[in-house]
Design a protein around this motif. Structure first.
Motif, short mmCIF file in Angstrom:
data_model
loop_
_atom_site.label_atom_id
_atom_site.label_comp_id
_atom_site.label_asym_id
_atom_site.label_seq_id
_atom_site.Cartn_x
_atom_site.Cartn_y
_atom_site.Cartn_z
N ASN A 1 0.81 -1.22 0.00
CA ASN A 1 0.00 0.00 0.00
C ASN A 1 0.84 1.27 0.00
OD1 ASN A 1 -2.27 -1.66 0.13
ND2 ASN A 1 -2.29 -1.60 2.37
N GLY A 2 2.02 1.22 -0.56
CA GLY A 2 2.84 2.42 -0.70
C GLY A 2 3.54 2.86 0.56
N THR A 3 3.60 2.02 1.59
CA THR A 3 4.29 2.41 2.82
C THR A 3 5.72 1.90 2.79
OG1 THR A 3 3.58 0.39 3.94
CG2 THR A 3 2.16 2.31 4.17
N SER A 4 6.59 2.56 3.50
CA SER A 4 7.98 2.14 3.54
C SER A 4 8.18 1.13 4.67
CB SER A 4 8.89 3.35 3.75
OG SER A 4 8.59 3.95 4.98
N PRO A 5 9.09 0.19 4.50
CA PRO A 5 9.32 -0.80 5.55
C PRO A 5 9.94 -0.13 6.78
CG PRO A 5 10.96 -1.03 3.82
CD PRO A 5 9.95 -0.01 3.36
N PRO A 6 9.76 -0.72 7.95
CA PRO A 6 10.31 -0.09 9.16
C PRO A 6 11.84 -0.13 9.13
CG PRO A 6 9.42 -2.26 9.67
CD PRO A 6 9.04 -1.95 8.24
N ALA A 7 12.44 0.89 9.71
CA ALA A 7 13.89 0.98 9.75
C ALA A 7 14.42 -0.11 10.69
CB ALA A 7 14.30 2.35 10.25
N PRO A 8 15.58 -0.68 10.38
CA PRO A 8 16.13 -1.75 11.23
C PRO A 8 16.32 -1.34 12.69
CG PRO A 8 17.37 -1.58 9.20
CD PRO A 8 16.41 -0.43 9.22
N HIS A 9 16.71 -0.10 12.92
CA HIS A 9 16.92 0.32 14.31
C HIS A 9 15.61 0.40 15.08
CE1 HIS A 9 16.30 4.08 12.10
NE2 HIS A 9 15.76 4.54 13.22
N ALA A 10 14.49 0.66 14.40
CA ALA A 10 13.19 0.69 15.07
C ALA A 10 12.77 -0.73 15.47
CB ALA A 10 12.15 1.33 14.16
N VAL A 11 13.02 -1.70 14.61
CA VAL A 11 12.68 -3.09 14.93
C VAL A 11 13.52 -3.59 16.10
CG1 VAL A 11 12.70 -5.45 14.04
CG2 VAL A 11 11.95 -3.57 12.57
N ILE A 12 14.79 -3.27 16.09
CA ILE A 12 15.68 -3.66 17.19
C ILE A 12 15.23 -3.01 18.49
CG2 ILE A 12 18.05 -3.49 18.06
CD1 ILE A 12 18.96 -3.81 15.13
N ALA A 13 14.82 -1.76 18.44
CA ALA A 13 14.36 -1.05 19.64
C ALA A 13 13.10 -1.69 20.20
CB ALA A 13 14.13 0.42 19.32
N VAL A 14 12.18 -2.08 19.33
CA VAL A 14 10.94 -2.72 19.79
C VAL A 14 11.24 -4.08 20.41
CG1 VAL A 14 8.77 -3.72 19.00
CG2 VAL A 14 9.46 -1.47 18.19
N VAL A 15 12.10 -4.85 19.80
CA VAL A 15 12.47 -6.17 20.35
C VAL A 15 13.17 -5.99 21.70
CG1 VAL A 15 13.95 -8.19 19.99
CG2 VAL A 15 12.56 -7.31 18.12
N ALA A 16 14.07 -5.02 21.81
CA ALA A 16 14.76 -4.77 23.07
C ALA A 16 13.76 -4.34 24.16
CB ALA A 16 15.83 -3.70 22.88
N LEU A 17 12.79 -3.53 23.81
CA LEU A 17 11.77 -3.09 24.76
C LEU A 17 10.94 -4.29 25.26
CD1 LEU A 17 10.37 -0.71 26.18
CD2 LEU A 17 8.82 -0.63 24.23
N ILE A 18 10.59 -5.17 24.36
CA ILE A 18 9.82 -6.37 24.74
C ILE A 18 10.66 -7.24 25.67
CG2 ILE A 18 8.84 -8.51 23.85
CD1 ILE A 18 7.91 -6.90 21.40
N LEU A 19 11.93 -7.42 25.37
CA LEU A 19 12.80 -8.24 26.23
C LEU A 19 12.97 -7.63 27.62
CD1 LEU A 19 15.56 -9.38 23.72
CD2 LEU A 19 13.72 -10.75 24.70
N VAL A 20 13.11 -6.31 27.69
CA VAL A 20 13.22 -5.64 28.99
C VAL A 20 11.93 -5.81 29.79
CG1 VAL A 20 13.42 -3.37 30.09
CG2 VAL A 20 15.00 -4.02 28.28
N CYS A 21 10.78 -5.70 29.14
CA CYS A 21 9.51 -5.88 29.83
C CYS A 21 9.37 -7.31 30.35
CB CYS A 21 8.34 -5.55 28.90
SG CYS A 21 8.19 -3.80 28.54
N LEU A 22 9.76 -8.29 29.55
CA LEU A 22 9.71 -9.69 30.01
C LEU A 22 10.66 -9.92 31.19
CD1 LEU A 22 9.52 -11.65 26.64
CD2 LEU A 22 7.73 -11.42 28.36
N LEU A 23 11.83 -9.32 31.15
CA LEU A 23 12.77 -9.44 32.24
C LEU A 23 12.20 -8.84 33.52
CD1 LEU A 23 15.67 -10.21 33.17
CD2 LEU A 23 16.31 -7.87 32.58
N LEU A 24 11.57 -7.69 33.43
CA LEU A 24 10.98 -7.06 34.60
C LEU A 24 9.84 -7.91 35.17
CD1 LEU A 24 10.97 -3.30 33.54
CD2 LEU A 24 12.44 -4.43 35.21
N ILE A 25 9.03 -8.49 34.31
CA ILE A 25 7.94 -9.35 34.77
C ILE A 25 8.50 -10.58 35.48
CG2 ILE A 25 6.08 -10.85 33.98
CD1 ILE A 25 5.52 -8.73 31.81
#
Length: 77
Positions: free
Chosen positions: A5-29
């Motif tokens: 639909n004409g959108t650009s793919p997410p930047a690699p650093h954004a994907v890494i940041a989201v994965v890191a945020l999810i891992l930090v949340c799992l660690l805190l839980i």
């Protein structure tokens, strides 16, 4: 280079940041769970046997182990 639909793919650093945020949340839980359940220990020992003068006396007074038929003691070497 565009995605669907004409959108650009997410930047690699954004994907890494989201994965890191999810891992930090799992660690805190996990840390919160381990902190709250620290020292939880359940036994199935009879109540009141901790005040008996010996192990034999504790077992003799335990109603779950009372046997009406045989009163002989067994000794294991």
């Amino acid at each position: 280079m565009s995605g669907l639909n004409g959108t650009s793919p997410p930047a690699p650093h954004a994907v890494i940041a989201v994965v890191a945020l999810i891992l930090v949340c799992l660690l805190l839980i996990m840390l919160r769970y381990l902190y709250r359940h620290k020292g939880t220990y359940h036994t199935n020992e009879a109540k009141g046997t901790e005040f008996a003068e010996s192990a034999d006396a504790a077992l003799q007074s335990d109603p779950a182990l009372q046997d009406a038929g045989d009163s002989r003691k067994e000794y294991f070497i």
